[in-house]
Design an enzyme around this catalytic site. Structure first.
Site, PDB file in Angstrom:
ATOM      1  N   HIS A 272      -3.282   5.865  -0.117  1.00 50.91           N
ATOM      2  CA  HIS A 272      -3.777   4.889  -0.876  1.00 50.91           C
ATOM      3  C   HIS A 272      -3.398   3.744   0.410  1.00 50.91           C
ATOM      4  O   HIS A 272      -4.225   2.993   0.941  1.00 50.91           O
ATOM      5  CB  HIS A 272      -3.257   4.059  -1.696  1.00 50.91           C
ATOM      6  CG  HIS A 272      -3.501   2.827  -2.495  1.00 50.91           C
ATOM      7  ND1 HIS A 272      -4.634   2.641  -3.398  1.00 50.91           N
ATOM      8  CD2 HIS A 272      -3.246   1.790  -2.266  1.00 50.91           C
ATOM      9  CE1 HIS A 272      -4.632   1.857  -4.110  1.00 50.91           C
ATOM     10  NE2 HIS A 272      -4.131   0.711  -3.215  1.00 50.91           N
ATOM     11  N   GLU A 273      -2.456   4.087   0.911  1.00 51.26           N
ATOM     12  CA  GLU A 273      -1.354   2.365   1.779  1.00 51.26           C
ATOM     13  C   GLU A 273      -1.884   3.029   3.221  1.00 51.26           C
ATOM     14  O   GLU A 273      -2.207   2.170   3.989  1.00 51.26           O
ATOM     15  CB  GLU A 273       0.040   2.630   2.187  1.00 51.26           C
ATOM     16  CG  GLU A 273       0.502   1.735   0.436  1.00 51.26           C
ATOM     17  CD  GLU A 273       0.132   1.134   0.094  1.00 51.26           C
ATOM     18  OE1 GLU A 273      -0.943   0.142   0.434  1.00 51.26           O
ATOM     19  OE2 GLU A 273      -0.149   0.481  -1.098  1.00 51.26           O
ATOM     20  N   HIS A 276      -5.552   0.613   3.727  1.00 51.98           N
ATOM     21  CA  HIS A 276      -5.343  -0.360   4.462  1.00 51.98           C
ATOM     22  C   HIS A 276      -4.787  -0.079   5.347  1.00 51.98           C
ATOM     23  O   HIS A 276      -4.746  -1.135   6.136  1.00 51.98           O
ATOM     24  CB  HIS A 276      -3.924  -0.870   3.510  1.00 51.98           C
ATOM     25  CG  HIS A 276      -4.195  -1.355   1.972  1.00 51.98           C
ATOM     26  ND1 HIS A 276      -5.167  -1.891   1.397  1.00 51.98           N
ATOM     27  CD2 HIS A 276      -3.828  -0.859   0.186  1.00 51.98           C
ATOM     28  CE1 HIS A 276      -5.502  -2.039  -0.051  1.00 51.98           C
ATOM     29  NE2 HIS A 276      -4.582  -1.699  -0.360  1.00 51.98           N
ATOM     30  N   GLU A 302      -9.193  -3.222  -1.018  1.00 47.51           N
ATOM     31  CA  GLU A 302      -9.140  -2.685  -1.278  1.00 47.51           C
ATOM     32  C   GLU A 302      -9.837  -1.466  -2.074  1.00 47.51           C
ATOM     33  O   GLU A 302      -9.560  -0.062  -2.137  1.00 47.51           O
ATOM     34  CB  GLU A 302      -8.804  -3.078  -2.656  1.00 47.51           C
ATOM     35  CG  GLU A 302      -8.281  -2.086  -4.443  1.00 47.51           C
ATOM     36  CD  GLU A 302      -6.253  -1.705  -3.817  1.00 47.51           C
ATOM     37  OE1 GLU A 302      -6.197  -2.856  -3.720  1.00 47.51           O
ATOM     38  OE2 GLU A 302      -6.341  -1.359  -4.440  1.00 47.51           O
TER      39      GLU A 302
END
Lengths: 506, 506
Positions: A272-273, A276, A302
């Site tokens: 997820h990170e 980003h 997101e």
């Protein structure tokens, strides 16, 4: 790649704006470093001193930006009719927009707000240690009061909550999100009922797992690297709540967390990170130290984390590629586990107390809950002291589950402790954007062949070209229209997820 | 303990000064965090962006301090005859002194100097990787040129090098240090000849050591804790060159380095930095965020690191206490090693290429070499390009050894790369201060019984009461006179060391 912005042209007004943006950006990025350090390495005894330092920086940044000189410059920009490229024009627009937003906030407010956030963050941590909401209540209440004051400074139409939603997603408002969320809620409940009691997937012997943190970190780093996260311009560390922060596109830091019983926690937090992080690292060099050197909105940001976490890496093809890697680090635990096992378990639909641990589908219920509570708080329809009761009531209504420890309820997220009201909805918006972008990517090339072969660079390049490189030069609306030729909708998301879950549960 | 400074008295002038000091301190401490991060965790690809951020902060700090408002305030302080406690008076003096020093430096110079330091630091690192001085030469030369300009801005008597010496040790000048160093050199050479060829102490099987870095770190943390370093308000990390930095007395960070072949490297690096750290952590709370919240001079600061590293922890009594700890982490390597072995090896006199690895005695030759080269550079008697030749020549003259790799010579220290000319002499001054302070401590209580029992708190309390708590409120001269009733001298040091070495080599 040519630079998106030509910084060396003869345009004195533009040059002046670049210089101011560069100094302001430096102060913002330095403050981000203070925040990163606070979450990762800062000794506990330093939080008051750190709060003061962060506050001093915020005040200085505000003074450096909001003053008579900048006001004159902004007036000059508005009256200047010189011909400019659309990118240069957009850069000036961003500058004016940010100035006008910040000019509405008095310096005295900035001071109080900054110190209140630090205090709330510290007491949230203490409250979490004991699972006691009342340790957080006073500082949170103060922060909500200041947040309501902030909506008055910013101004809004109809609903003060709109002022906050707008901070994270340009043009967003309660009514339109409410409409999208209403459909999403209906569909989520329909699909939940369809799958939730069907089958309970589990990894063999998972209850006996004791997965070394150190090895998990190594695995996460290897996967981050494979997904093209650039460690020459970034780091991966541990923190309680995973996050991404950027001190420039040349220094992007992501964090993750570990659970010795559950590999998915660290793995999908990291991915997820990474999503980003790839966005921040992918912004065009020529936007460095300008106000355009960031994601265009939290919803789009997101979408970039979720497209990796969910759409790409919760696929069977991902596990075909990743399984040997997992077995390299944990041979005894995963030698008997198949790609299909991993695929099923990581897509398991079931109610979870914790937002960040919940599945793609029921996750949206967590967001809708927070969205409603935030709206009530900002409209003074709910008192701070009543948050736990209201939270637990809504959660029970949606899932049937009873929350017995506030760490499983209203203390689970860091966001409110730094004043992030209006932030949560962007998580679900991100899911919707991601589904539409993914659908388009699948039209343009054979995504799944690339994933199966671990050729993630192809995907990253597509995302970089279409989304990352532009930073704030394109609006969220322009991004989704230029790339997928449509507007924000929940149809792509629901159909993508129903297709996947039907296969898994059939 | 009562506060040294009463911050809440009715004294508007004093209050104004406190407020300004607090903001300036914040910016300085934030910049220290940027520096710490750069040496420990920052990804390599970020150095240019970091240099820019650090420069922006320095310029802001300069502007915030050096302006017409502060000038008026300084004039007001000078004309203000209100009765004040001596501590309040001293605080105002420090403020005026710092203002007047900084006011001599033009903002344009601050900008150039800041960026030049970052560049030099980065190219020093590159040069070290290959052992090639020419990769460092250009940026170093630029920095020396700017440093000479700086001496002109600051002003000096007789020798421009005096301006730099004064920056680190109030009142210091080339002639007086030269006189002390001349005696020290004579005595060092006399004692070196006495011991150096006598006996070569070695730990049994040391050539087969492969001491895990992770275990060394744990050992270092345990020892730091025992020596009363406060981890609630501090950290220990790894960096190429060990250092101490402080973001307030509530957040003091030390670093160390590891050598799998040599336990002494990490151990004494750690203890050295712990000594610095205890000074910073021991400053009175009431001095927080004032200009007095730091060591009174680098010489006194160094005395606090060296008193722990050498006087206290290179004793037989220290090893009586520390041996079981060492055996706990490295049972197979140290089960056959006695306290006396450790004591002898850690006090071994022998010539070393590396300053930080050399013994208490010959260390001073390293300093005297740097002191002479710096004086020649700043007086333009030596060209930057000729540093390696001059360094190697002086080193050979003093020790008879030939340097074949610049990493063993003029590239070994980080100091010049951040403009720290005039800094090195304070290391030897620290040794001299430490010996006099230690002598006094031994008069006042039974130091060695406490060390043997690991009761280091007694020692730390004595140091805190006599030195640490005062920060800059007392001058170096006041410290040594108040505590030991004498001035800086080399007699205490030489007699302490000759006593110890006579016992070891007898």
């Amino acid at each position: 790649m040519n630079s998106i912005i030509n910084k060396k042209i003869e345009d004195p007004l533009f040059q002046t704006v670049l210089t101011i943006m560069s100094d302001i950006s430096d102060l913002r990025r330095i403050n981000a470093l203070l925040g990163w350090d606070q979450e990762t390495y800062m000794p506990d005894g330093s939080w008051e001193a750190r709060a003061k330092q962060s506050q001093t920086l915020e005040i200085l940044e505000h003074k450096l930006f909001i003053n008579d000189d900048t006001k004159k410059l902004v007036d000059k920009i508005k009256n200047n009719k010189a011909e400019r490229s659309s990118h240069h024009q957009r850069m000036l627009e961003i500058f004016v927009k940010d100035y006008e937003k910040n000019a509405k906030i008095p310096t005295s407010f900035v001071e109080n707000y900054s110190i209140a956030k630090s205090k709330a963050n510290e007491s949230w941590k203490k409250a979490r240690k004991k699972g006691e909401f009342n340790l957080f209540e006073k500082d949170l209440d103060n922060l909500i009061e200041l947040t309501i004051q902030k909506t008055n400074h910013l101004g809004y139409e109809k609903n003060p909550y709109n002022a906050l939603l707008n901070e994270y997603e340009e043009g967003a408002n309660y009514d339109s999100i409410s409409e999208i969320f209403s459909n999403l809620k209906t569909e989520t409940i329909r699909l939940s009922k369809k799958y939730i009691s069907k089958e309970n997937f589990q990894l063999p012997n998972a209850d006996k797992f004791n997965l070394s943190k150190k090895k998990q970190l190594k695995l996460c780093k290897e996967i981050a690297k494979a997904l093209c996260f650039d460690f020459f311009n970034g780091r991966l560390d541990e923190s309680h709540h995973p996050f991404t922060t950027s001190f420039s596109k040349y220094d992007v830091r992501i964090t993750t967390r570990f659970d010795t019983k559950d590999i998915f926690n660290a793995l999908y937090s990291t991915i997820h990170e990474v999503g980003h992080g790839l966005y921040e690292q992918g912004i065009d060099n020529s936007l460095y130290n300008t106000f355009a050197e960031e994601g265009t909105s939290l919803g789009i940001h997101e979408s970039q984390s979720l497209i990796w976490e969910n759409n790409i890496c919760r696929s069977l093809e991902f596990w075909v590629w990743a399984m040997p890697l997992l077995r390299k680090y944990f041979p005894s635990e995963f030698s008997e586990v198949s790609e299909m096992d991993m695929y099923k378990v990581c897509n398991q639909v079931s109610y979870s107390f914790i937002r960040t641990e919940s599945d793609e589908l029921t996750y949206n219920l967590h967001i809708i809950l927070r969205f409603e509570i935030e709206n009530e708080l900002i409209n003074r329809k709910l008192k701070t002291k009543d948050i736990p009761e209201r939270w637990n009531e809504l959660f029970k209504e949606m899932t049937g589950l009873t929350i017995e420890n506030n760490n499983n309820g209203c203390l689970q997220d860091i966001h409110w402790s730094f004043g992030g009201f209006g932030y949560f909805p962007t998580y679900s918006l991100g899911k919707l954007y991601a589904a539409s972008l993914m659908k388009q990517m699948e039209i343009e090339f054979d995504v799944w062949q690339n994933v199966k072969n671990g050729e993630f660079m192809t995907l990253r390049t597509w995302l970089r070209n279409n989304i990352h490189q532009w930073g704030r030069l394109k609006t969220p609306k322009q991004i989704i229209q230029n790339v997928a030729n449509k507007n924000l909708n929940s149809i792509d998301f629901v159909s993508y997820l129903e297709d996947k879950l039907d296969k898994i549960y059939s």
